[in-house]
Design a protein around this motif. Structure first.
Motif, PDB file in Angstrom:
ATOM      1  N   GLY A 242       6.619   0.480   7.727  1.00  0.00           N
ATOM      2  CA  GLY A 242       6.484   1.503   6.719  1.00  0.00           C
ATOM      3  C   GLY A 242       7.743   2.314   6.543  1.00  0.00           C
ATOM      4  N   ARG A 243       7.905   2.804   5.316  1.00  0.00           N
ATOM      5  CA  ARG A 243       8.965   3.769   5.012  1.00  0.00           C
ATOM      6  C   ARG A 243       8.265   5.014   4.502  1.00  0.00           C
ATOM      7  NH1 ARG A 243      12.715   1.894   0.501  1.00  0.00           N
ATOM      8  NH2 ARG A 243      10.803   2.265  -0.668  1.00  0.00           N
ATOM      9  N   ALA A 244       8.462   6.107   5.215  1.00  0.00           N
ATOM     10  CA  ALA A 244       7.849   7.373   4.825  1.00  0.00           C
ATOM     11  C   ALA A 244       8.915   8.312   4.299  1.00  0.00           C
ATOM     12  CB  ALA A 244       7.124   8.007   5.999  1.00  0.00           C
TER      13      ALA A 244
ATOM     14  N   ALA B 124      -1.806   8.404   8.263  1.00  0.00           N
ATOM     15  CA  ALA B 124      -2.237   9.043   7.011  1.00  0.00           C
ATOM     16  C   ALA B 124      -3.316   8.215   6.315  1.00  0.00           C
ATOM     17  CB  ALA B 124      -1.061   9.290   6.084  1.00  0.00           C
ATOM     18  N   LYS B 125      -4.147   7.593   7.132  1.00  0.00           N
ATOM     19  CA  LYS B 125      -5.247   6.778   6.602  1.00  0.00           C
ATOM     20  C   LYS B 125      -6.539   7.518   6.876  1.00  0.00           C
ATOM     21  CE  LYS B 125      -6.867   2.031   6.735  1.00  0.00           C
ATOM     22  NZ  LYS B 125      -6.631   0.710   7.359  1.00  0.00           N
TER      23      LYS B 125
ATOM     24  N   GLU C  35       0.849  -1.191   0.000  1.00  0.00           N
ATOM     25  CA  GLU C  35       0.000   0.000   0.000  1.00  0.00           C
ATOM     26  C   GLU C  35       0.882   1.237   0.000  1.00  0.00           C
ATOM     27  OE1 GLU C  35      -3.565   1.995   2.707  1.00  0.00           O
ATOM     28  OE2 GLU C  35      -2.686   0.084   3.318  1.00  0.00           O
ATOM     29  N   THR C  36       0.454   2.267  -0.709  1.00  0.00           N
ATOM     30  CA  THR C  36       1.118   3.568  -0.687  1.00  0.00           C
ATOM     31  C   THR C  36       0.078   4.616  -0.345  1.00  0.00           C
ATOM     32  OG1 THR C  36       2.794   2.930  -2.308  1.00  0.00           O
ATOM     33  CG2 THR C  36       2.395   5.290  -2.033  1.00  0.00           C
ATOM     34  N   ARG C  37       0.383   5.442   0.638  1.00  0.00           N
ATOM     35  CA  ARG C  37      -0.494   6.559   1.023  1.00  0.00           C
ATOM     36  C   ARG C  37       0.263   7.853   0.753  1.00  0.00           C
ATOM     37  NH1 ARG C  37      -1.730   3.895   6.810  1.00  0.00           N
ATOM     38  NH2 ARG C  37      -2.702   1.988   6.008  1.00  0.00           N
ATOM     39  N   ARG C  38      -0.388   8.764   0.063  1.00  0.00           N
ATOM     40  CA  ARG C  38       0.240  10.042  -0.288  1.00  0.00           C
ATOM     41  C   ARG C  38      -0.249  11.141   0.660  1.00  0.00           C
ATOM     42  NH1 ARG C  38       3.346   8.794  -4.198  1.00  0.00           N
ATOM     43  NH2 ARG C  38       2.767   7.176  -5.677  1.00  0.00           N
TER      44      ARG C  38
ATOM     45  N   LEU D  56       3.896   7.397   2.158  1.00  0.00           N
ATOM     46  CA  LEU D  56       4.186   6.283   3.041  1.00  0.00           C
ATOM     47  C   LEU D  56       4.017   5.005   2.237  1.00  0.00           C
ATOM     48  CD1 LEU D  56       4.485   4.749   5.755  1.00  0.00           C
ATOM     49  CD2 LEU D  56       2.036   5.095   6.075  1.00  0.00           C
ATOM     50  N   ASP D  57       5.062   4.175   2.184  1.00  0.00           N
ATOM     51  CA  ASP D  57       4.982   2.847   1.595  1.00  0.00           C
ATOM     52  C   ASP D  57       4.894   1.849   2.737  1.00  0.00           C
ATOM     53  OD1 ASP D  57       5.179   3.661  -1.089  1.00  0.00           O
ATOM     54  OD2 ASP D  57       7.362   3.762  -0.962  1.00  0.00           O
ATOM     55  N   LEU D  58       3.945   0.922   2.643  1.00  0.00           N
ATOM     56  CA  LEU D  58       3.636   0.031   3.762  1.00  0.00           C
ATOM     57  C   LEU D  58       3.628  -1.419   3.310  1.00  0.00           C
ATOM     58  CD1 LEU D  58       2.628   0.193   6.785  1.00  0.00           C
ATOM     59  CD2 LEU D  58       0.330   0.106   5.843  1.00  0.00           C
TER      60      LEU D  58
END
Length: 122
Positions: free
Chosen positions: A36-38, A118-119, A14-17, A25-27
């Motif tokens: 995660g790596r943000a 960031a969800k 999942e990626t959250r922008r 954020l890559d999860l």
């Protein structure tokens, strides 16, 4: 649990922008939780770029991780303030704001607080 698990943050589940293109954020998800790596772009601030997504007055995620690059200031709701930079281990309780310092991206690897970070709370 399997004998070994291999997942890559270069192929996140999942990626959250963040708002205004100020990072992402890559999860990857594990039985024990998410990792995660943000990447926070220069000018990023939680209260401007994640608060509209989270819908809370301050960040309510607890964080446990390592800063891989850049610098970030974190200020707790009670006023306690700390700057974190490359190679620093960090533990941060819920109830804080944060922002990138300088003109370099801040990259953080977090294995506690990014599952709901960031969800959108619909």
């Amino acid at each position: 649990m399997a004998g070994m698990i291999r997942k890559s943050l270069n192929e996140p589940e999942e990626t959250r922008r963040f708002e205004d293109g100020k990072g992402k954020l890559d999860l990857i998800n594990l039985e024990s939780g998410g990792v995660g790596r943000a990447v926070f772009e220069p000018g990023w601030q939680w209260s401007r770029h994640v608060k509209p997504i989270a819908g809370t007055e301050s960040c309510q995620a607890a964080h446990r991780g390592v800063v891989l690059a850049g610098r970030m200031v974190i200020v707790m709701d009670d006023g306690e303030e700390q700057e974190f930079s490359e190679s620093d281990y960090m533990e941060v309780a819920p109830g804080h704001d944060a922002w990138v310092v300088g003109e370099e991206q801040c990259v953080i690897l977090d294995w506690q607080g990014f599952v709901d970070y960031a969800k959108r709370q619909d």
